[in-house]
Design an enzyme around this catalytic site. Structure first.
Site, short mmCIF file in Angstrom:
data_model
loop_
_atom_site.label_atom_id
_atom_site.label_comp_id
_atom_site.label_asym_id
_atom_site.label_seq_id
_atom_site.Cartn_x
_atom_site.Cartn_y
_atom_site.Cartn_z
N GLU A 1 12.75 14.20 -7.70
CA GLU A 1 13.37 15.49 -7.99
C GLU A 1 12.95 16.04 -9.34
O GLU A 1 12.68 17.25 -9.48
CB GLU A 1 14.90 15.37 -7.91
CG GLU A 1 15.59 16.69 -8.13
CD GLU A 1 16.92 16.77 -7.43
OE1 GLU A 1 17.23 15.91 -6.58
OE2 GLU A 1 17.68 17.71 -7.74
N PHE B 1 13.52 4.83 1.81
CA PHE B 1 13.08 3.67 1.04
C PHE B 1 12.35 2.70 1.96
O PHE B 1 12.92 2.22 2.95
CB PHE B 1 14.29 2.99 0.39
CG PHE B 1 15.14 3.99 -0.36
CD1 PHE B 1 14.66 4.59 -1.50
CD2 PHE B 1 16.39 4.37 0.11
CE1 PHE B 1 15.41 5.54 -2.17
CE2 PHE B 1 17.15 5.32 -0.55
CZ PHE B 1 16.66 5.91 -1.70
N ARG C 1 9.92 0.04 0.78
CA ARG C 1 9.55 -1.26 0.23
C ARG C 1 10.20 -1.41 -1.13
O ARG C 1 10.09 -0.51 -1.97
CB ARG C 1 8.02 -1.31 0.08
CG ARG C 1 7.49 -2.45 -0.74
CD ARG C 1 6.00 -2.34 -0.96
NE ARG C 1 5.28 -2.85 0.19
CZ ARG C 1 4.95 -4.14 0.36
NH1 ARG C 1 5.29 -5.03 -0.54
NH2 ARG C 1 4.31 -4.51 1.44
#
Lengths: 141, 141, 141, 141
Positions: free
Chosen positions: B63, B90, B92
């Site tokens: 962001e 997400f 890894r």
């Protein structure tokens, strides 16, 4: 996710926020999956250049809360909880005061929990919405 | 969004990350909308209790980068850029080293920019994906 | 979005679903933004190869309902409503019966409405969640 | 997801789209996870009341394609592929011609595949983006 958390690394019930959650000032209020709550007292470090709370703070608050609440709910079964996706929408900027997240677990599956999170400011106005998907996995030794 | 940033609060081209982005150690590498890049050197403060980078750090990195890159692209037109939604997945876990975000603006509309962001670890493995939607609005005096 | 709907193309209050919504069998029950509702009677054409309702049907039901409900709420102001994003999560497969969506407008801004939608089966079990973002724009002649 | 697809219900490699995918006119072009492609010839039944392709059509096209491509990639291992979430953003309205989806599998985990999908019109303009998360599960007899 090929994460392999050790038992030493796992938080205990009643424990305070640690790591990044502690770093950004998250405070647990309640970790019950039917209405988990946490808050942050807003200070200068939470703001982006326009003077409003950075979206990453909202996202991190929602994720800290729901990860912890899922973890506490599944740890008796020898499982761990790991964030899979974090979808946060920003509705109203916050400049000061507090942000408080309230989370309800909408789905409690054997491999996935899905949470709806509302974040409100000190005047109880809705400022952000988050849907968190938490993967629930066996604790591998 | 009813945010009303003042001119004093607006960042300048070439400026370093401030506020929350600075707090979490974001470093700009490139703010070009065709391939903006930023990174964070991972330390203990970025981790969650299992010892992996907190999802909120990935979300905040994406962001910060896309908000700044949009801002620098539209400021000549007297406009500001404000996060509207942040959808981060997400893939890894990251335990150490660096995380580096690369962002491409997929849509550059008059009211909305949409970015695809990849976050990779120090070994260039894909660790998170983010779609950021940035609202572009007139700067109100 | 550079869409330019003509007045002839705009639906009237009380009108039935048309186009793709009609094609897939959407039925309006209520278009009130505080609790809009619509349903589909499930038949073979809605299923994917495993015999469960295709995710696209859930997504289309949520989008038809929230687009229409937003439209009816803003049309008095000379505005139109156009889908901006549709984030649907699938919780429980549905094989037969009905799916019914209930939608609440969580944000009613001048340029964006955000809706939370729940989709339940004939036994009132939660089967899908959707967050719809609807862009609200001036009707251009 | 507690779906229990039977072997009769599972599609075969090379098979044409069935059920809802067939209903809405999906045509496979390529099911390779490095660049799967499918298209729809747009007709009146795909439109919403403003005369543009309904968002649910984009979402369903992306989901049909990525579900099938994941399925064909994991079926040799005795696994099935079921949609978990579908996040579609609408960038440019389409009124006629074709829409063609191109999908790349960004994550191919043992329990989850994540795809990025682009949808373009007949003039190759980007019209929608989708991130599909597909759950991969053991085929239960």
């Amino acid at each position: 996710m090929n994460d392999e958390p050790g038992q030493q690394g796992a938080p205990d019930v009643g424990e305070q926020p640690r790591g990044f959650a502690e770093e950004i000032g998250v405070e647990w209020i309640d970790l019950d999956p039917d209405g988990a709550r946490a808050r942050i007292e807003v200070s200068a470090k939470h703001l982006q250049p326009y003077g409003i709370v950075h979206g990453g703070v909202h996202a991190a608050l929602a994720e800290s809360l729901t990860s912890a609440a899922t973890y506490f709910a599944v740890k008796e079964d020898g499982k761990v909880a790991i964030g899979q996706s974090n979808d946060t929408a920003f509705l109203r900027p916050v400049r000061e005061g507090t942000i408080e997240a309230t989370a309800v677990a909408r789905h409690r599956g054997s491999t996935t929990w899905i949470w709806d999170v509302e974040i409100r400011d000190a005047e109880d106005r809705l400022c952000a919405l988050c849907r968190m998907t938490i993967a629930v996995r066996e604790l591998r030794d």
